[in-house]
Motif scaffolding. Sequence first.
Motif, PDB file in Angstrom:
ATOM      1  N   GLY A 112     -15.246 -11.824   6.170  1.00 58.32           N
ATOM      2  CA  GLY A 112     -14.892 -11.160   4.916  1.00 58.32           C
ATOM      3  C   GLY A 112     -13.672 -11.771   4.257  1.00 58.32           C
ATOM      4  O   GLY A 112     -13.673 -12.040   3.049  1.00 58.32           O
ATOM      5  N   PHE A 113     -12.631 -12.006   5.038  1.00 61.19           N
ATOM      6  CA  PHE A 113     -11.423 -12.589   4.452  1.00 61.19           C
ATOM      7  C   PHE A 113     -11.682 -14.015   3.974  1.00 61.19           C
ATOM      8  O   PHE A 113     -11.273 -14.397   2.869  1.00 61.19           O
ATOM      9  N   ALA A 114     -12.382 -14.807   4.802  1.00 64.92           N
ATOM     10  CA  ALA A 114     -12.700 -16.186   4.406  1.00 64.92           C
ATOM     11  C   ALA A 114     -13.575 -16.203   3.156  1.00 64.92           C
ATOM     12  O   ALA A 114     -13.390 -17.048   2.265  1.00 64.92           O
ATOM     13  N   SER A 115     -14.497 -15.271   3.060  1.00 60.99           N
ATOM     14  CA  SER A 115     -15.369 -15.185   1.891  1.00 60.99           C
ATOM     15  C   SER A 115     -14.567 -14.901   0.625  1.00 60.99           C
ATOM     16  O   SER A 115     -14.837 -15.477  -0.436  1.00 60.99           O
ATOM     17  N   ASP A 116     -13.564 -14.034   0.716  1.00 69.87           N
ATOM     18  CA  ASP A 116     -12.738 -13.738  -0.450  1.00 69.87           C
ATOM     19  C   ASP A 116     -11.898 -14.948  -0.863  1.00 69.87           C
ATOM     20  O   ASP A 116     -11.737 -15.214  -2.053  1.00 69.87           O
ATOM     21  N   VAL A 117     -11.391 -15.687   0.102  1.00 70.85           N
ATOM     22  CA  VAL A 117     -10.619 -16.903  -0.218  1.00 70.85           C
ATOM     23  C   VAL A 117     -11.524 -17.937  -0.880  1.00 70.85           C
ATOM     24  O   VAL A 117     -11.136 -18.579  -1.874  1.00 70.85           O
ATOM     25  N   ILE A 118     -12.739 -18.104  -0.373  1.00 65.42           N
ATOM     26  CA  ILE A 118     -13.694 -19.038  -0.980  1.00 65.42           C
ATOM     27  C   ILE A 118     -14.055 -18.588  -2.386  1.00 65.42           C
ATOM     28  O   ILE A 118     -14.136 -19.401  -3.318  1.00 65.42           O
ATOM     29  N   ASN A 119     -14.262 -17.286  -2.562  1.00 64.52           N
ATOM     30  CA  ASN A 119     -14.540 -16.723  -3.880  1.00 64.52           C
ATOM     31  C   ASN A 119     -13.431 -17.079  -4.853  1.00 64.52           C
ATOM     32  O   ASN A 119     -13.685 -17.518  -5.972  1.00 64.52           O
ATOM     33  N   PHE A 120     -12.180 -16.917  -4.429  1.00 64.70           N
ATOM     34  CA  PHE A 120     -11.061 -17.228  -5.316  1.00 64.70           C
ATOM     35  C   PHE A 120     -10.981 -18.724  -5.604  1.00 64.70           C
ATOM     36  O   PHE A 120     -10.677 -19.134  -6.729  1.00 64.70           O
ATOM     37  N   ALA A 137      -3.988 -14.572 -10.549  1.00 64.16           N
ATOM     38  CA  ALA A 137      -3.322 -14.874  -9.279  1.00 64.16           C
ATOM     39  C   ALA A 137      -4.094 -14.245  -8.123  1.00 64.16           C
ATOM     40  O   ALA A 137      -4.714 -13.195  -8.275  1.00 64.16           O
ATOM     41  N   TYR A 138      -4.017 -14.884  -6.969  1.00 61.46           N
ATOM     42  CA  TYR A 138      -4.724 -14.369  -5.793  1.00 61.46           C
ATOM     43  C   TYR A 138      -3.984 -13.160  -5.239  1.00 61.46           C
ATOM     44  O   TYR A 138      -2.777 -13.183  -5.048  1.00 61.46           O
ATOM     45  N   ASN A 139      -4.718 -12.105  -4.955  1.00 61.60           N
ATOM     46  CA  ASN A 139      -4.152 -10.904  -4.344  1.00 61.60           C
ATOM     47  C   ASN A 139      -4.811 -10.727  -2.980  1.00 61.60           C
ATOM     48  O   ASN A 139      -5.999 -10.414  -2.893  1.00 61.60           O
ATOM     49  N   PRO A 140      -4.046 -10.914  -1.889  1.00 65.14           N
ATOM     50  CA  PRO A 140      -4.647 -10.824  -0.552  1.00 65.14           C
ATOM     51  C   PRO A 140      -5.116  -9.419  -0.184  1.00 65.14           C
ATOM     52  O   PRO A 140      -5.863  -9.254   0.772  1.00 65.14           O
ATOM     53  N   LEU A 141      -4.710  -8.408  -0.933  1.00 62.47           N
ATOM     54  CA  LEU A 141      -5.180  -7.052  -0.629  1.00 62.47           C
ATOM     55  C   LEU A 141      -6.692  -6.946  -0.816  1.00 62.47           C
ATOM     56  O   LEU A 141      -7.369  -6.242  -0.062  1.00 62.47           O
ATOM     57  N   PHE A 142      -7.222  -7.647  -1.815  1.00 61.05           N
ATOM     58  CA  PHE A 142      -8.672  -7.643  -1.992  1.00 61.05           C
ATOM     59  C   PHE A 142      -9.352  -8.368  -0.833  1.00 61.05           C
ATOM     60  O   PHE A 142     -10.445  -7.997  -0.413  1.00 61.05           O
ATOM     61  N   GLY A 143      -8.716  -9.400  -0.301  1.00 64.85           N
ATOM     62  CA  GLY A 143      -9.237 -10.093   0.878  1.00 64.85           C
ATOM     63  C   GLY A 143      -9.250  -9.188   2.099  1.00 64.85           C
ATOM     64  O   GLY A 143     -10.179  -9.214   2.908  1.00 64.85           O
ATOM     65  N   LEU A 144      -8.209  -8.361   2.222  1.00 64.30           N
ATOM     66  CA  LEU A 144      -8.163  -7.429   3.346  1.00 64.30           C
ATOM     67  C   LEU A 144      -9.245  -6.352   3.234  1.00 64.30           C
ATOM     68  O   LEU A 144      -9.818  -5.938   4.244  1.00 64.30           O
ATOM     69  N   THR A 145      -9.528  -5.902   2.010  1.00 63.17           N
ATOM     70  CA  THR A 145     -10.602  -4.913   1.874  1.00 63.17           C
ATOM     71  C   THR A 145     -11.964  -5.545   2.167  1.00 63.17           C
ATOM     72  O   THR A 145     -12.835  -4.889   2.736  1.00 63.17           O
ATOM     73  N   LEU A 173     -10.574   1.753  -1.838  1.00 61.03           N
ATOM     74  CA  LEU A 173      -9.488   0.779  -1.703  1.00 61.03           C
ATOM     75  C   LEU A 173      -9.360  -0.156  -2.909  1.00 61.03           C
ATOM     76  O   LEU A 173      -8.272  -0.310  -3.464  1.00 61.03           O
ATOM     77  N   ASN A 174     -10.460  -0.800  -3.309  1.00 59.81           N
ATOM     78  CA  ASN A 174     -10.362  -1.731  -4.441  1.00 59.81           C
ATOM     79  C   ASN A 174      -9.956  -1.027  -5.730  1.00 59.81           C
ATOM     80  O   ASN A 174      -9.151  -1.546  -6.502  1.00 59.81           O
ATOM     81  N   THR A 175     -10.501   0.159  -5.966  1.00 56.86           N
ATOM     82  CA  THR A 175     -10.137   0.890  -7.176  1.00 56.86           C
ATOM     83  C   THR A 175      -8.682   1.331  -7.117  1.00 56.86           C
ATOM     84  O   THR A 175      -7.958   1.254  -8.120  1.00 56.86           O
ATOM     85  N   SER A 176      -8.223   1.761  -5.939  1.00 61.30           N
ATOM     86  CA  SER A 176      -6.809   2.130  -5.787  1.00 61.30           C
ATOM     87  C   SER A 176      -5.886   0.941  -6.030  1.00 61.30           C
ATOM     88  O   SER A 176      -4.835   1.080  -6.665  1.00 61.30           O
ATOM     89  N   ILE A 177      -6.271  -0.227  -5.539  1.00 61.64           N
ATOM     90  CA  ILE A 177      -5.467  -1.431  -5.779  1.00 61.64           C
ATOM     91  C   ILE A 177      -5.379  -1.716  -7.266  1.00 61.64           C
ATOM     92  O   ILE A 177      -4.301  -2.024  -7.792  1.00 61.64           O
TER      93      ILE A 177
END
Length: 173
Positions: free
Chosen positions: A58-66, A73-81, A122-126
């Motif tokens: 999941g985290f790697a997928s979010d980094v690849i997505n970005f 700017a990259y927000n690692p909180l979305f990667g954590l979710t 989580l994503n909506t709260s962020i």
Amino acid sequence: MQKINTKQLVACAVLACIGGILSGPLSFYFMTWKISLGSIAVMLAGILFGPLLGGMTGFASDVINFALAPRGAYNPLFGLTFALMGVIAGYVYRHKDDEIIPSIPRTAITAGACQIICSFLLNTSIMVFMYGATPALFVTKIVYNVTMIFVSAAVLHIILTSVLVTRMKLNKA
């Protein structure tokens, strides 16, 4: 601790790339909703390989997505979710004897838990707390997440059934 072999690591890397592509370049927007199927690859990694590899995928997928489709700017909180989505799928779907048996209710519960906790809460709260979005965003995200629960559960069940049937055929050969 879960023992990780090379075959699992390569499969998770492929799923991370698929998830990143489905979340980035192959996603589209409908009104204010980002429609993407990248979470299915992450949930699949969690179900097939357990919570640890699901989270890493999941985290790697979010980094690849970005990397493929940056939107600010990259927000690692979305990667954590996204990582949490793989962890939740790994824990919720697994049977007590660690066997993967595809069933529509279990798939729907897994997709529902991932969408509600990670995407809706989580994503909506962020977005509300970090980016100043209006709390009314929660209301609009209800329809989106209910729709995505059904889509994710259906696609995930089809993929799991075909993967496990193929695996059984290969074991008999």
